[in-house]
Design an enzyme around this catalytic site. Structure first.
Site, PDB file in Angstrom:
ATOM      1  N   GLU A  17      -1.883  12.963  -1.776  1.00 30.11           N
ATOM      2  CA  GLU A  17      -1.074  11.685  -1.510  1.00 30.11           C
ATOM      3  C   GLU A  17       0.365  11.686  -2.435  1.00 30.11           C
ATOM      4  O   GLU A  17       0.213  12.838  -2.398  1.00 30.11           O
ATOM      5  CB  GLU A  17      -1.820  10.288  -2.841  1.00 30.11           C
ATOM      6  CG  GLU A  17      -0.967   8.845  -2.335  1.00 30.11           C
ATOM      7  CD  GLU A  17      -2.035   8.168  -3.507  1.00 30.11           C
ATOM      8  OE1 GLU A  17      -3.143   7.827  -2.124  1.00 30.11           O
ATOM      9  OE2 GLU A  17      -1.349   8.044  -4.811  1.00 30.11           O
ATOM     10  N   ARG A  51      -5.773  -0.513  -0.598  1.00 26.10           N
ATOM     11  CA  ARG A  51      -5.605  -1.643  -0.528  1.00 26.10           C
ATOM     12  C   ARG A  51      -6.342  -3.032  -0.761  1.00 26.10           C
ATOM     13  O   ARG A  51      -5.908  -4.165  -0.853  1.00 26.10           O
ATOM     14  CB  ARG A  51      -5.413  -1.852   1.546  1.00 26.10           C
ATOM     15  CG  ARG A  51      -4.282  -0.588   1.727  1.00 26.10           C
ATOM     16  CD  ARG A  51      -4.522  -0.684   3.285  1.00 26.10           C
ATOM     17  NE  ARG A  51      -4.128  -1.360   4.059  1.00 26.10           N
ATOM     18  CZ  ARG A  51      -3.225  -1.382   4.512  1.00 26.10           C
ATOM     19  NH1 ARG A  51      -2.342  -0.512   4.555  1.00 26.10           N
ATOM     20  NH2 ARG A  51      -2.906  -2.787   5.278  1.00 26.10           N
ATOM     21  N   PRO A  62      -0.267   0.613  -1.079  1.00 23.38           N
ATOM     22  CA  PRO A  62       0.698   0.304   0.338  1.00 23.38           C
ATOM     23  C   PRO A  62       0.178   1.437   0.666  1.00 23.38           C
ATOM     24  O   PRO A  62       0.808   2.065   1.547  1.00 23.38           O
ATOM     25  CB  PRO A  62       2.052   0.124  -0.106  1.00 23.38           C
ATOM     26  CG  PRO A  62       2.235   0.374  -1.054  1.00 23.38           C
ATOM     27  CD  PRO A  62       0.945   0.260  -1.719  1.00 23.38           C
ATOM     28  N   LYS A  63      -1.287   1.652   1.025  1.00 22.56           N
ATOM     29  CA  LYS A  63      -1.619   3.647   1.760  1.00 22.56           C
ATOM     30  C   LYS A  63      -1.701   2.681   2.790  1.00 22.56           C
ATOM     31  O   LYS A  63      -1.519   2.585   3.526  1.00 22.56           O
ATOM     32  CB  LYS A  63      -2.947   3.775   0.890  1.00 22.56           C
ATOM     33  CG  LYS A  63      -2.874   4.015  -0.785  1.00 22.56           C
ATOM     34  CD  LYS A  63      -4.061   3.872  -0.588  1.00 22.56           C
ATOM     35  CE  LYS A  63      -4.598   3.566  -2.540  1.00 22.56           C
ATOM     36  NZ  LYS A  63      -4.057   5.003  -2.667  1.00 22.56           N
ATOM     37  N   LYS A  64      -1.033   4.416   3.720  1.00 23.12           N
ATOM     38  CA  LYS A  64      -1.029   3.808   4.972  1.00 23.12           C
ATOM     39  C   LYS A  64      -1.414   6.026   4.920  1.00 23.12           C
ATOM     40  O   LYS A  64      -1.682   6.646   4.868  1.00 23.12           O
ATOM     41  CB  LYS A  64       0.338   4.736   5.539  1.00 23.12           C
ATOM     42  CG  LYS A  64       0.743   3.059   6.512  1.00 23.12           C
ATOM     43  CD  LYS A  64       1.920   3.553   6.636  1.00 23.12           C
ATOM     44  CE  LYS A  64       2.187   1.672   7.583  1.00 23.12           C
ATOM     45  NZ  LYS A  64       3.654   1.721   8.297  1.00 23.12           N
TER      46      LYS A  64
END
EC number: 4.1.1.4
Length: 262
Positions: free
Chosen positions: A77, A109, A115-117
């Site tokens: 990450e 999320r 705020p993960k993508k």
């Protein structure tokens, strides 16, 4: 399936086959590279939500390798954490996160509001240098380099930074697209075992990308860097501010005035 069974099982989606088990979640041998840099106050003011307050105009750019975690598996990450204050309490606002594993994206999320993508971050050791990178698709968006274990870091200082609270904005829309949940969430890391911690010179390069906007918090100069490994537990969160509470009352009051006027 009875209604009571639906409610009992409804901790994540999909209802009958969620991507992750219930928490909390334990991490082993988490490897961090955190490069703290100075940015502009104007850039921070554009992204830090009230009631959080900005301390110094600093950003912590983090690369984190997580080879072993309960429920979430093996992943890497990267992202940005902004030092802030909430009612006098110092902590970090998690501004952006990019990672390469579905379970922690879904869990992060849905549960906390991380705020993960989906992207492709990496940490590698190249001779005398630790290298962190972020690719979004084919595009290189971030490169961090740090000398390998030059000097021992202050363990108490690293432990204090890990034990400080972190803040998130959890947003879940209604089925009509309007906000149904909009909350400021606070969470802590607990049961921390710091195994080693090092400092060294570092460099950081952030590049513009429309969907990975790390460069919108520009690097003015590097303040410090730390490289460490730890075991820890990611605790579940608590809501400290509901953005819709006052808004809902205002909307309800406006509707009553409209009816009275009619």
């Amino acid at each position: 399936m009875e209604i009571a069974d639906v409610v009992k099982r409804a901790y994540a989606m999909p209802l009958t086959n969620p991507s992750f088990p219930p928490g909390p979640y334990r991490f082993f041998d988490r490897e961090y590279v955190i490069i703290t840099y100075r940015t502009t106050r104007e850039a921070l003011e554009a992204v830090v939500p009230a009631p959080l307050e900005i301390d110094e105009p600093l950003v912590k750019y983090e690369f984190i390798r997580m080879p072993d975690s309960t429920g979430f598996g093996d992943y890497t990450e990267t992202g940005q954490v902004i030092p802030v204050r909430y009612k006098g309490q110092h902590g970090g606002f998690v501004h952006s996160m990019y990672l390469d594993d579905d379970a922690p994206i879904a869990g992060g999320r849905e549960l906390w509001g991380f705020p993960k993508k989906l992207a492709s971050p990496k940490i590698v050791h190249e001779g005398e240098v630790v290298v962190g990178t972020l690719h979004y698709g084919s595009v290189l968006c971030a490169t961090g380099t740090m000398g390998y274990k030059h000097r021992e870091a202050d363990h108490d200082q690293v432990l204090a930074s890990l034990a400080a609270p972190n803040f998130l904005i959890k947003i879940i829309p209604h089925v009509d697209g309007s906000p149904r949940i909009c909350e400021l969430v606070r969470y802590y890391l607990t049961d921390i075992t710091l195994k080693e911690a090092w400092t060294a010179p570092a460099a950081l390069d952030l590049r513009p990308h429309v969907m990975a906007d790390v460069a919108k918090l520009p690097v003015l100069d590097i303040v410090s860097a730390v490289h460490f490994t730890a075991d820890l537990t990611l605790g579940l969160g608590e809501v400290v501010h509901d953005y819709l509470a006052g808004h809902s009352q205002s909307v309800a009051g406006a509707s009553q005035l409209e009816k009275a006027s009619a």
